[in-house]
Design an enzyme around this catalytic site. Structure first.
Site, PDB file in Angstrom:
ATOM      1  N   ARG A  83      47.995  28.494  25.875  1.00  0.00           N
ATOM      2  CA  ARG A  83      48.520  29.665  26.582  1.00  0.00           C
ATOM      3  C   ARG A  83      49.959  29.844  26.133  1.00  0.00           C
ATOM      4  O   ARG A  83      50.792  28.950  26.358  1.00  0.00           O
ATOM      5  CB  ARG A  83      48.431  29.453  28.095  1.00  0.00           C
ATOM      6  CG  ARG A  83      49.228  30.462  28.896  1.00  0.00           C
ATOM      7  CD  ARG A  83      48.900  30.419  30.370  1.00  0.00           C
ATOM      8  NE  ARG A  83      47.581  30.967  30.618  1.00  0.00           N
ATOM      9  CZ  ARG A  83      47.144  31.361  31.822  1.00  0.00           C
ATOM     10  NH1 ARG A  83      47.922  31.260  32.879  1.00  0.00           N
ATOM     11  NH2 ARG A  83      45.932  31.855  31.972  1.00  0.00           N
ATOM     12  N   CYS A 112      41.459  39.515  37.706  1.00  0.00           N
ATOM     13  CA  CYS A 112      41.472  38.200  37.041  1.00  0.00           C
ATOM     14  C   CYS A 112      42.181  37.157  37.894  1.00  0.00           C
ATOM     15  O   CYS A 112      41.954  35.968  37.712  1.00  0.00           O
ATOM     16  CB  CYS A 112      42.136  38.318  35.683  1.00  0.00           C
ATOM     17  SG  CYS A 112      43.826  38.926  35.753  1.00  0.00           S
ATOM     18  N   ASP A 148      44.679  44.387  37.520  1.00  0.00           N
ATOM     19  CA  ASP A 148      45.457  43.157  37.308  1.00  0.00           C
ATOM     20  C   ASP A 148      46.888  43.471  37.744  1.00  0.00           C
ATOM     21  O   ASP A 148      47.231  44.645  37.978  1.00  0.00           O
ATOM     22  CB  ASP A 148      45.384  42.767  35.811  1.00  0.00           C
ATOM     23  CG  ASP A 148      46.144  41.477  35.483  1.00  0.00           C
ATOM     24  OD1 ASP A 148      46.436  40.691  36.407  1.00  0.00           O
ATOM     25  OD2 ASP A 148      46.452  41.265  34.294  1.00  0.00           O
ATOM     26  N   ARG A 151      35.012  31.461  35.189  1.00  0.00           N
ATOM     27  CA  ARG A 151      35.904  30.941  34.144  1.00  0.00           C
ATOM     28  C   ARG A 151      35.413  29.564  33.701  1.00  0.00           C
ATOM     29  O   ARG A 151      35.467  29.215  32.524  1.00  0.00           O
ATOM     30  CB  ARG A 151      37.349  30.830  34.672  1.00  0.00           C
ATOM     31  CG  ARG A 151      38.016  32.153  35.051  1.00  0.00           C
ATOM     32  CD  ARG A 151      38.252  33.031  33.853  1.00  0.00           C
ATOM     33  NE  ARG A 151      38.975  32.339  32.802  1.00  0.00           N
ATOM     34  CZ  ARG A 151      40.307  32.135  32.785  1.00  0.00           C
ATOM     35  NH1 ARG A 151      41.060  32.622  33.753  1.00  0.00           N
ATOM     36  NH2 ARG A 151      40.896  31.500  31.783  1.00  0.00           N
ATOM     37  N   GLN A 165      39.163  34.946  29.694  1.00  0.00           N
ATOM     38  CA  GLN A 165      38.990  35.722  30.924  1.00  0.00           C
ATOM     39  C   GLN A 165      37.882  36.771  30.750  1.00  0.00           C
ATOM     40  O   GLN A 165      37.030  36.945  31.622  1.00  0.00           O
ATOM     41  CB  GLN A 165      40.318  36.418  31.276  1.00  0.00           C
ATOM     42  CG  GLN A 165      40.254  37.272  32.525  1.00  0.00           C
ATOM     43  CD  GLN A 165      40.087  36.453  33.784  1.00  0.00           C
ATOM     44  OE1 GLN A 165      40.835  35.541  34.033  1.00  0.00           O
ATOM     45  NE2 GLN A 165      39.093  36.787  34.591  1.00  0.00           N
ATOM     46  N   HIS A 212      43.570  37.892  26.560  1.00  0.00           N
ATOM     47  CA  HIS A 212      43.097  36.799  27.407  1.00  0.00           C
ATOM     48  C   HIS A 212      41.575  36.726  27.214  1.00  0.00           C
ATOM     49  O   HIS A 212      40.802  37.064  28.107  1.00  0.00           O
ATOM     50  CB  HIS A 212      43.463  37.092  28.867  1.00  0.00           C
ATOM     51  CG  HIS A 212      43.411  35.900  29.767  1.00  0.00           C
ATOM     52  ND1 HIS A 212      42.996  34.654  29.344  1.00  0.00           N
ATOM     53  CD2 HIS A 212      43.706  35.770  31.090  1.00  0.00           C
ATOM     54  CE1 HIS A 212      43.046  33.810  30.375  1.00  0.00           C
ATOM     55  NE2 HIS A 212      43.472  34.454  31.430  1.00  0.00           N
TER      56      HIS A 212
HETATM   57  N1   CP Z   1      43.181  34.470  35.531  1.00  0.00           N
HETATM   58  C1   CP Z   1      43.945  33.462  35.094  1.00  0.00           C
HETATM   59  O1   CP Z   1      44.062  33.217  33.884  1.00  0.00           O
HETATM   60  O2   CP Z   1      44.539  32.739  36.064  1.00  0.00           O
HETATM   61  P1   CP Z   1      45.655  31.616  35.833  1.00  0.00           P
HETATM   62  O3   CP Z   1      46.876  32.319  35.291  1.00  0.00           O
HETATM   63  O4   CP Z   1      45.902  31.005  37.180  1.00  0.00           O
HETATM   64  O5   CP Z   1      45.148  30.625  34.838  1.00  0.00           O
HETATM   65  N1  NVA Z   2      48.259  39.870  32.923  1.00  0.00           N
HETATM   66  C1  NVA Z   2      48.558  38.648  33.609  1.00  0.00           C
HETATM   67  C2  NVA Z   2      47.329  37.804  33.680  1.00  0.00           C
HETATM   68  C3  NVA Z   2      47.495  36.486  34.388  1.00  0.00           C
HETATM   69  C4  NVA Z   2      46.237  35.676  34.376  1.00  0.00           C
HETATM   70  C5  NVA Z   2      49.698  37.923  32.914  1.00  0.00           C
HETATM   71  O1  NVA Z   2      49.699  37.877  31.677  1.00  0.00           O
HETATM   72  O2  NVA Z   2      50.591  37.438  33.600  1.00  0.00           O
END
Ligand code: CP
Ligand code: NVA
Length: 320
Positions: free
Chosen positions: A118, A279, A239, A307, A148, A145
């Site tokens: 990430r 998400c 989101d 997930r 997701q 993502h």
């Molecule tokens: N949806 C998602 O990726 O959640 P987190 O940021 O908690 O991993």
């Molecule tokens: N769009 C959000 C998703 C978090 C899971 C972010 O990138 O913060």
């Protein structure tokens, strides 16, 4: 479907070396991951596992940003499949600061069988993949993502089957929107994306999604009117308005996004049996109201559970 059947189909369907973007999949490989995920979920719910690694396997789990769902589902999923995840934060490895990304990739490939990361910059993932001898999986970047999106489409299939549907994204044209739009278009759905002016998905992503839709019989439409977008929707997805890394834009974004809140009034325009996706994490009272998030139409807790099953399926297929 058994794991062995899924793996044989996967290998015959041009599987990706890395999973940085939904565009690394094709309609067949995407469908195989989802079918295996459904089967793995059924097995796990009955106390069985469809797949366990036969020899010791470890993966590096690099997290430059916080996470609840992604980290827990990865660690639990690896545990259930008999593999080990090494959790590394940015303060541990300081990618690109303490050490060049390419050197981190070369080191990790000597110790672990896969890297899941990430990151702030999608280009860091691309560099990891370029120099990695082992598969690299995107656990969220500024651009996509893709893990997701697999859980999103699995949840839609559970609730609605596999027929083409009208899937509507309301809010920011962000990383989650990108991956969702790509996978929905790849699988033949009609996708409408409603964002404020200036917050549309990247043009390259839209073009890619439109190319997928042209092949799959789906469609991708960009709108700026959330009410027109949600009309007769089967699925309404939103989101946060301020993604990780965009915190300095918070005030300006809140003003522009207000008309895009998913609330009961907006949801009344969708089909009566429409489901709501998010998400998570949600900013209750901003992009979504408590009433919608906690309503029976909300599928967000199944979506979060999925997930686990989709990532297990993906890892089993890529590394098994
Ligand atoms: N949806 C998602 O990726 O959640 P987190 O940021 O908690 O991993
Ligand atoms: N769009 C959000 C998703 C978090 C899971 C972010 O990138 O913060």
């Amino acid at each position: 479907m058994t794991y062995e059947q899924a793996k044989a189909s996967w290998q015959a369907s041009h599987p990706p070396a890395h999973y940085l973007s939904v565009a690394d999949l094709n309609p067949r490989t995407a469908q195989i991951v989802l079918e295996l995920a459904h089967a793995m979920k059924r097995a796990t719910h009955s106390g069985q596992e469809l797949f366990r690694f036969a020899c010791p396997v470890a993966l590096a789990l690099i997290f430059e940003k916080p996470s609840l769902r992604t980290r827990v589902t990865l660690e639990v999923g690896l545990y259930q499949m008999g593999a080990h995840g090494v959790y590394l934060t940015q303060s541990d490895i300081q990618m690109g600061k303490r050490e060049a990304v390419m050197d981190i990739a070369r080191n990790l490939g000597r110790w672990v069988q896969g890297v899941i990361a990430r990151v702030f910059l999608h280009t860091a993932l691309e560099e990891l993949a370029r120099f990695s001898d082992v598969p690299v999986i995107n656990a969220l970047s500024d651009r996509e993502h893709p893990c997701q999106a697999l859980a999103d489409l699995m949840t839609i299939q559970e609730r609605k089957g596999t027929q083409p549907l009208t899937l509507v994204w309301v809010g920011d044209g962000n990383n989650v929107c990108h991956s969702f739009t790509l996978l929905a278009a790849l699988l033949g759905h009609r996708v409408r994306v409603a964002t404020p002016e200036g917050y549309a998905p990247h043009e390259a992503i839209l073009n890619q999604a439109q190319a997928f839709a042209a092949q799959s019989g789906g469609s991708v439409e960009l709108l700026h009117d959330p009410r027109a977008a949600v009309a007769d929707a089967d699925v309404v997805y939103t989101d946060v308005w301020v993604s990780m890394g965009f915190e300095t834009e918070r005030e300006a974004r809140l003003r522009k996004f207000l008309p895009y809140q998913v609330n009961e009034e907006l949801l009344r325009l969708a089909k009566p049996d429409a489901i709501v996706l998010h998400c998570l994490p949600a900013r209750r009272g901003e992009e979504i109201t408590d009433a919608v998030l906690d309503d029976a139409q909300s599928a967000v807790w199944d979506q979060a559970e999925n997930r686990l099953h989709t990532q297990k399926a993906l890892i089993a297929l890529m590394l098994g």
